[in-house]
Design an enzyme around this catalytic site. Structure first.
Site, mmCIF file in Angstrom:
data_model
loop_
_atom_site.group_PDB
_atom_site.id
_atom_site.type_symbol
_atom_site.label_atom_id
_atom_site.label_comp_id
_atom_site.label_asym_id
_atom_site.label_seq_id
_atom_site.Cartn_x
_atom_site.Cartn_y
_atom_site.Cartn_z
ATOM 1 N N ASP A 51 -1.415 2.167 0.306
ATOM 2 C CA ASP A 51 -2.666 2.279 -0.452
ATOM 3 C C ASP A 51 -3.562 1.094 -0.089
ATOM 4 O OD1 ASP A 51 -4.390 3.503 -2.261
ATOM 5 O OD2 ASP A 51 -3.630 2.360 -3.963
ATOM 6 N N ASN A 97 -6.869 -3.793 -2.865
ATOM 7 C CA ASN A 97 -5.521 -4.332 -2.699
ATOM 8 C C ASN A 97 -5.437 -5.398 -1.617
ATOM 9 O OD1 ASN A 97 -4.339 -2.842 -4.741
ATOM 10 N ND2 ASN A 97 -3.885 -1.102 -3.413
ATOM 11 N N ASP A 131 -0.045 -5.524 -4.265
ATOM 12 C CA ASP A 131 0.207 -4.202 -4.853
ATOM 13 C C ASP A 131 0.733 -3.186 -3.845
ATOM 14 O OD1 ASP A 131 0.481 -2.163 -6.595
ATOM 15 O OD2 ASP A 131 -1.653 -1.908 -7.033
#
Length: 327
Positions: free
Chosen positions: A201, A206, A218
């Site tokens: 992701d 992030n 993350d």
């Protein structure tokens, strides 16, 4: 599930402090909730020490083995001087805590700002660092964490939305038709590509940019998948701009890890899956009180009308030629 009975309604400041103190730290009662929806994340003040970041996992999403596998990946990266923020040791080599039915991890607080994706030099730097992450990620595959798949992101999402009557009646036929066609195409396009361990992701939220370097946080969506999954979300603009951006990303990336140009064909298919999955993610989390507050536009007739139109546009994009790299 009622909003009033959602598990996160039990996650009070007292419970957060009790969990942190259960591993030997002393809280000073300063708790700041940070921007996170899937889990709950807090900056927690520690007596006579730097605050820590506490991540409390959404119940029933990941197994302990899956969470620990994520932790182990970031620790492995950190040991190779790759700036992925690993969890702290909670004692005896354990990184996953458990308190009053909530699993949690603690992290060193890292500062930084969002990277500027419009800066081509920054994209080259990001490419180098993601290349290093992938050079480690390619060493083996996750055993317990999932693999990015059309079945999970597409089929299961479609079934959930239709079965649970999220799609307005007058849009059901249009949604069913376009998603059925798309999923058939996506399964053909996405099969047969090399799978490695990914961040999963890797979007602007992030990545923390500090001292002209990226710091990746993350890894909650870490999974096996094609390398391009960690690269395409940095692209924006028209085809020429995206080609220029990807050229600079891969210039840095290929200094540390190989890249198969055949994966450029996967950008729009992966974007299509993300569009579908995001709608399903919102639907599955709608009983969480944080979601109606943060996403008031969701589940309106206008939202689903735009969703159908966006998926129709993606269907056209699947037939377009992939990005061309610049020398």
């Amino acid at each position: 599930m009622s909003v009033d009975t959602h598990p996160f309604t039990r996650l009070t400041p007292d419970l957060v402090m009790d969990a942190v103190e259960s591993v030997g730290l002393r809280c000073d009662a300063r708790i700041l909730e940070l921007n996170s929806y899937e889990n709950r994340v807090y900056q927690i003040g520690i007596e006579d020490a730097t605050p820590v970041i506490g991540k409390f996992y959404r119940p029933d999403r990941w197994s302990d083995k899956q969470i620990i596998e994520e932790h182990d990946f970031t620790i492995e990266l950190n040991k190779k001087d790759i700036s992925a923020v690993p969890p702290l040791d909670l004692g005896g080599g354990t990184t996953l805590g458990n308190w009053d039915h909530f699993r949690f991890a603690l992290y060193e607080r890292r500062g930084g700002r969002a990277p500027d994706f419009d800066n081509l030099e920054n994209l080259e730097i990001l490419g180098r660092h993601i290349g290093r992450i992938h050079s480690v990620g390619a060493g083996k595959q996750f055993k317990h964490r999932p693999t990015l798949s059309v079945e999970e992101y597409g089929d299961q999402t479609r079934t959930y939305l239709i079965k649970n009557n999220f799609i307005p009646f007058e849009l059901q036929d249009a949604y069913s038709a376009v998603t059925s066609e798309l999923l058939g195409q996506l399964k053909d396009i996405l099969k047969g590509h090399r799978l490695i361990r990914l961040h999963g992701d890797c979007h602007i939220g992030n990545i923390l940019w500090r001292d002209d370097l990226p710091h990746f946080v993350d890894f909650d969506d870490a999974r096996n998948g094609p390398a391009i999954q960690d690269l395409w979300m940095m692209l924006s603009g028209d085809m020429e701009e995206k080609s220029q951006q990807m050229s600079r990303i891969l210039y840095g990336y290929r200094a540390f890890y190989e890249f198969s140009l055949s994966e450029l064909r996967l950008i729009e298919p992966l974007r299509t899956l993300r569009i579908m999955y995001h709608a399903g993610w919102l639907a599955r989390r709608w009983d969480d009180p944080a979601f109606p507050r943060a996403f008031p536009f969701f589940n309106t007739h206008h939202y689903w009308s735009e969703q159908v139109q966006q998926l129709r546009e993606q269907r056209e994009k699947l037939d377009q030629a992939p990005l061309q790299l610049f020398d």
